[in-house]
Design an enzyme around this catalytic site. Structure first.
Site, PDB file in Angstrom:
ATOM      1  N   GLY A   1      60.516 128.375  46.799  1.00 18.15           N
ATOM      2  CA  GLY A   1      59.683 128.925  47.866  1.00 18.15           C
ATOM      3  C   GLY A   1      60.121 130.331  48.215  1.00 18.15           C
ATOM      4  N   GLU A   2      59.932 130.708  49.473  1.00 18.70           N
ATOM      5  CA  GLU A   2      60.276 132.053  49.998  1.00 18.70           C
ATOM      6  C   GLU A   2      59.322 133.138  49.504  1.00 18.70           C
ATOM      7  OE1 GLU A   2      64.304 133.095  48.938  1.00 18.70           O
ATOM      8  OE2 GLU A   2      65.173 131.358  49.925  1.00 18.70           O
TER       9      GLU A   2
END
Lengths: 353, 353
Positions: free
Chosen positions: A317-318
């Site tokens: 993610g991120e």
């Protein structure tokens, strides 16, 4: 009419004339027709999004939105909730995966507090749009109010428009929030009608027993809250997250302003489902960066009519997968703009024997 | 002992100690363990190749080798043979796909004439290692002599070593040569034992009838020349190409000098099969950038024990897919070197509740 409705109203079709011009130009470039495969398709899509025959990608941003989730009280994550705020500080210090990859592709990282549980110290590098101090536990009641859901989406639209003012040719979505695969699975199940068990995964690395428990929690949240799949704000409010709403807003804002938006993985996919629920035409403005390890991601991409660019077993993610997608978008547009044509290079074409 | 044998003798195993150090470090970085999937694996492989715990990729080169093929007289390509030399000039002028993509990733393009049919004017940007003015038609006899095959491979080794002297942390292979999917299919069939029809594809875009004819030409070359699969120089000489030999040499040279080598598509794959035939340990130094549209590529990658990083329907060659692979290698090594650890960032780890 609110910001949300105004934004949705601005989202139109892709520009067919620009797409045709890009397609025609691809066929004059010094390579066999179609030989750059998905890069060619991507360049044509971005032409349609931007309305430019030869779109240029110079200003790039990854918008990473953070929020906490009340449902972690039900034991759905391996990591303590404090990690959300610790990771936000890591983003600001430049030490996270998203910092490393966005630096490599020349994108700025825009870090937004959409609803981290604890209060973060004021920091010029952090944008605060806190809708609440964590959502409520969706397995006990709605995650947020309908008005908070709207507020989250409109905050995302505002963030996108502020970035547009700084210069923006492409945007990528990103997320941080301990427990946020749980609401993402719930959104996926609610919107697609699939059972929770089919779209719930191991997140940061749950074992078999923990995974079963997590799927039960997702199903419980769905059974209790009965989100209405035809009303994306209802889904977001009942089983969503503040950062997921923010991501949906970023996507809507991008589409309304004809900016290509690179969707990262599972949590970004949940935001994209909310955006597509609010405005179906938004789908055309999305690029799916990668196929996540999370099993529900495939169902999300099917709902979104998107085919992921790569499959590299990512699940961080991120916005990290989005960086790879953004690199491919830039590769695609540069090929379209910068390659020589057969005529320019004095190269013979097929059949000239 | 010749240059080839000396080079092969230098190719050792991957450095297990560096791989273990990289693996351990990945597990201390601020992300769930394994969450960057193949990027993590890639960083560990590159640590093993270079023998460095935290390898850095600064100097990058794509070596694009050009050669002509006598077999085009048998009608296996849509494009006239002159395109090979025209595209070499396009590479030198900076107008080709490989120029655009290598510029984006910050790699230099090294253009080598391994055996273009016509004579190219002297140009400081072009390296001339012409083994012959095109190979002979392999459907009528061997493509080249055994001594030419060795010469081509040793030229590739020499090119790699010259680039090493200029500074080189990673290298990608590339090709140009009208008709060169035909010898590549023949090499694939010879080394894997598969029938020509299973590993022959449309190249730059043949129709059905033309494809059948091409497969017949490949089978004819194999039946006539009877290449010995256990003797890679024999395979190269009978059904190969000068640029394919050069690519094999680049790969051997990279492995001997512990430089990661990114293999582009089908023609580079044929060179990689020759390299692996000459020195099986070379496989560990290879990174397969992508899965080509050419149907034989899958069989090649299986022979090489490689799994492609991406599948984007590419079939251009030149090293273009290799640029994407090289970007992913740099992403991987930067994550390994530049991300903060849990301890550095003050982030709690899994289970700390």
């Amino acid at each position: 009419m609110g910001v949300l409705e105004e934004t949705v109203g601005k989202i139109g079709d892709l520009d067919q004339r620009a797409m045709q011009a890009a397609r025609s130009r691809q066929d004059t470039l010094t390579k066999p027709q179609g030989s750059l495969g998905r890069l060619e398709e991507l360049s044509i899509q971005i032409a349609g999004i931007t309305g430019k025959n030869q779109p240029r990608i110079a200003n790039k941003a990854i918008i990473t939105m953070a929020g906490d989730h009340g449902v972690v009280a039900s034991g759905v994550s391996l990591y303590p909730q404090e990690v959300t705020v610790q990771m936000v500080l890591n983003f600001l210090a430049g030490g996270a995966g998203i910092n490393v990859l966005s630096k490599l592709i020349g994108a700025r990282v825009v870090v937004v507090d959409m609803g981290v549980k604890s209060d973060l110290a004021s920091d010029a590098r952090l944008i605060s749009r806190k809708i609440g101090h964590s959502t409520a536990d969706m397995s006990k009641g709605p995650a947020m109010t309908r008005s908070q859901a709207r507020e989250a989406v409109e905050a995302g639209i505002g963030i996108l428009e502020a970035e547009l003012a700084r210069g923006l040719d492409i945007v990528g979505t990103g997320d941080m929030g301990i427990g946020n695969t749980t609401p993402s699975s719930a959104i996926c199940a609610a919107m697609t009608g699939k059972p929770a068990s089919a779209v719930t995964g191991r997140g940061t690395g749950l074992g078999d027993g923990q995974l079963e428990k997590k799927a039960r929690v997702v199903q419980q949240a769905l059974d209790l809250n009965r989100p209405n799949a035809k009303d994306a704000l209802d889904v977001l409010s009942k089983v969503g997250g503040f950062e997921i709403g923010g991501i949906a807003g970023v996507i809507l804002g991008a589409a309304a302003n004809r900016i290509p938006v690179v969707i990262d993985g599972f949590i970004s996919g949940a935001g994209a489902m909310i955006a597509a629920g609010l405005a179906p035409k938004t789908r055309g403005y999305m690029v799916a960066a990668h196929l996540s390890v999370e099993p529900g991601h495939k169902a999300m991409l099917e709902y979104l009519h998107l085919s992921p660019l790569v499959d590299l077993d990512l699940r961080l993610g991120e916005g990290t997968g989005g960086c790879i997608g953004m690199f491919l978008c830039e590769s695609a547009t540069r090929v379209l703009s910068e390659m020589a044509t057969f005529e320019q290079a004095g190269v013979s074409t097929a059949g000239e024997k």
